[in-house]
Design an enzyme around this catalytic site. Structure first.
Site, mmCIF file in Angstrom:
data_model
loop_
_atom_site.group_PDB
_atom_site.id
_atom_site.type_symbol
_atom_site.label_atom_id
_atom_site.label_comp_id
_atom_site.label_asym_id
_atom_site.label_seq_id
_atom_site.Cartn_x
_atom_site.Cartn_y
_atom_site.Cartn_z
ATOM 1 N N ILE A 1 0.831 -1.194 0.000
ATOM 2 C CA ILE A 1 0.000 0.000 0.000
ATOM 3 C C ILE A 1 0.870 1.250 0.000
ATOM 4 O O ILE A 1 1.906 1.307 0.667
ATOM 5 C CB ILE A 1 -0.935 0.014 1.231
ATOM 6 C CG1 ILE A 1 -1.958 -1.115 1.125
ATOM 7 C CG2 ILE A 1 -1.648 1.337 1.375
ATOM 8 C CD1 ILE A 1 -2.860 -1.218 2.333
ATOM 9 N N GLY A 2 0.439 2.262 -0.751
ATOM 10 C CA GLY A 2 1.143 3.537 -0.764
ATOM 11 C C GLY A 2 2.488 3.487 -1.435
ATOM 12 O O GLY A 2 3.338 4.358 -1.213
ATOM 13 N N SER A 3 2.719 2.491 -2.286
ATOM 14 C CA SER A 3 4.037 2.315 -2.892
ATOM 15 C C SER A 3 4.095 2.777 -4.338
ATOM 16 O O SER A 3 5.107 2.613 -5.006
ATOM 17 C CB SER A 3 4.435 0.836 -2.836
ATOM 18 O OG SER A 3 3.530 0.060 -3.603
ATOM 19 N N GLY A 4 2.997 3.347 -4.847
ATOM 20 C CA GLY A 4 2.986 3.785 -6.234
ATOM 21 C C GLY A 4 2.647 2.693 -7.219
ATOM 22 O O GLY A 4 2.786 2.887 -8.425
ATOM 23 N N GLY B 1 -0.361 1.331 -7.540
ATOM 24 C CA GLY B 1 -1.782 1.343 -7.863
ATOM 25 C C GLY B 1 -2.628 0.444 -6.992
ATOM 26 O O GLY B 1 -3.646 -0.090 -7.456
ATOM 27 N N SER B 2 -2.257 0.286 -5.718
ATOM 28 C CA SER B 2 -3.025 -0.601 -4.842
ATOM 29 C C SER B 2 -4.456 -0.102 -4.658
ATOM 30 O O SER B 2 -5.399 -0.902 -4.660
ATOM 31 C CB SER B 2 -2.336 -0.738 -3.482
ATOM 32 O OG SER B 2 -2.166 0.525 -2.860
ATOM 33 N N ALA C 1 -6.438 -0.899 -7.820
ATOM 34 C CA ALA C 1 -6.706 -2.334 -7.923
ATOM 35 C C ALA C 1 -7.816 -2.746 -6.968
ATOM 36 O O ALA C 1 -8.722 -3.506 -7.342
ATOM 37 C CB ALA C 1 -5.432 -3.126 -7.627
ATOM 38 N N ASP D 1 -4.501 4.913 -13.481
ATOM 39 C CA ASP D 1 -4.426 3.715 -12.646
ATOM 40 C C ASP D 1 -5.622 2.798 -12.865
ATOM 41 O O ASP D 1 -5.475 1.581 -13.019
ATOM 42 C CB ASP D 1 -4.357 4.102 -11.174
ATOM 43 C CG ASP D 1 -3.004 4.669 -10.787
ATOM 44 O OD1 ASP D 1 -2.236 5.043 -11.689
ATOM 45 O OD2 ASP D 1 -2.720 4.756 -9.576
#
EC number: 2.7.1.36
Length: 327
Positions: free
Chosen positions: A104-107, A109-110, A113, A154
């Site tokens: 999460i929050g890693s770029g 696109g969580s 998705a 995204d």
């Protein structure tokens, strides 16, 4: 047997077009082989629940009010699910399970998705036919509600899958052949905040339009050059353009010490190029490698941060019905 629906959708990585895509410039992104999955079952209780074993949380939902009661854990991504349920659920009692193998929050696109998978599962559960075009539009609406401002990229990629070019007119053009090169995604434990970073760039653009507008325009030109390079599988040119793009992202102030450390670690250990992927302010970088250096790059970054090796995936959203609701 209880009524049930399951849907999943991939995360994504952006190669070109972070931030500039918000202002109708082109972008290039690809779905990755890491996904969010949502299972919805008819509840045997007189209330709705949401749990995630991957994220370690469980809540009792009030879908009419868009609120929840925490049972355990920290449901950091729940706002997207609640917003989607407020729009597309009839408020009957359900049990929902969220699976996520994306940080999460890693770029990566969580949130997109999760949103796409949630809406697809809800429509399937209620027997509502929907096109992929409409699904991407609905998911983008949820992201806009939650973040305040959001790129459609995204949700478009998560819905459709594949490596894609997004035109200024928001038309998706899929690349016929996958990009023949390995990538390493590096991410820190300092999460990015997409909404915050998008607002930061908006602030710069509003206050310094003569300086920032050319930067955003140049990023769009880089994406167009990259499209040609990808069609030719010109890896060296793609690498040059990625590094140029990173310089502009740095100029927009969305870089951090941790991201910069990973970028230079990757380059110093054999990556042809390395840049932020996503909104920045934390989150992830993407490194273009040779087959002979991909392990060196991953191992070097792993000394202080974390990595995953990703492949581009042609699969977009998937729903578990014999007759899919997409047309």
């Amino acid at each position: 047997m209880r009524k049930m629906s399951v849907a999943s959708a991939p995360g994504k990585t952006i190669l070109f077009g972070e931030h500039s895509v918000v202002y109708d410039e082109p972008a290039i992104a690809g779905a990755v082989n890491k996904r969010a999955s949502v299972k919805i079952q008819e509840s045997l209780n007189n209330y709705s629940t949401l749990k995630s074993y991957d994220l370690g949380f469980e809540v009792i939902l009030n879908t009419r009010r868009g609120t929840y009661k925490l049972v355990k854990g920290k449901p950091g991504i729940i706002r997207y699910i609640l917003n989607a349920m407020g729009k597309f659920h009839d408020h009957s009692n359900i049990d929902m399970t969220l699976g996520l193998n994306l940080p999460i929050g890693s770029g990566l696109g969580s949130s997109a998705a999760v949103t796409v998978a949630t809406i697809a599962a809800l429509h399937d559960y209620h027997g509502v036919p929907i096109t992929k075009e409409k699904l991407a539009e609905e998911a983008h609406g949820v992201e806009q509600d939650v973040q305040g401002i959001a790129s459609p990229l995204d949700t478009l990629v998560s819905t459709n899958g594949g490596l894609v070019y997004l035109s200024r007119e928001k038309r998706i053009v899929r690349f016929d052949k996958p990009l023949d090169a390995p990538f390493v995604i590096g991410f820190t434990n300092k999460y990015g905040n997409t909404g915050k970073m998008v607002k930061h760039v908006r602030h710069l653009k509003d206050n310094y339009p003569e300086l920032i507008n050319p930067v955003i325009s140049t990023m769009g030109k880089i994406a167009n050059e990259a499209r040609i390079a990808i069609l030719k599988n010109d890896i060296d040119r793609i690498a040059d353009l990625m590094n140029l793009n990173q310089g502009l992202l740095d100029g927009l102030g969305v870089n951090t010490y941790e991201l910069s450390r990973m970028i230079y670690t990757a380059r110093e250990n054999g990556a042809l190029a390395s840049k932020i992927t996503g909104s920045g302010g934390g989150g992830s970088i993407i490194s273009l490698c040779k087959n002979s250096t991909v392990d060196n790059v991953a191992n070097a970054i792993n000394k202080e941060d974390s990595t995953i090796k990703v492949k581009f995936s042609g699969e977009g959203v998937l729903v578990n019905r014999r007759s899919p609701p997409f047309n």
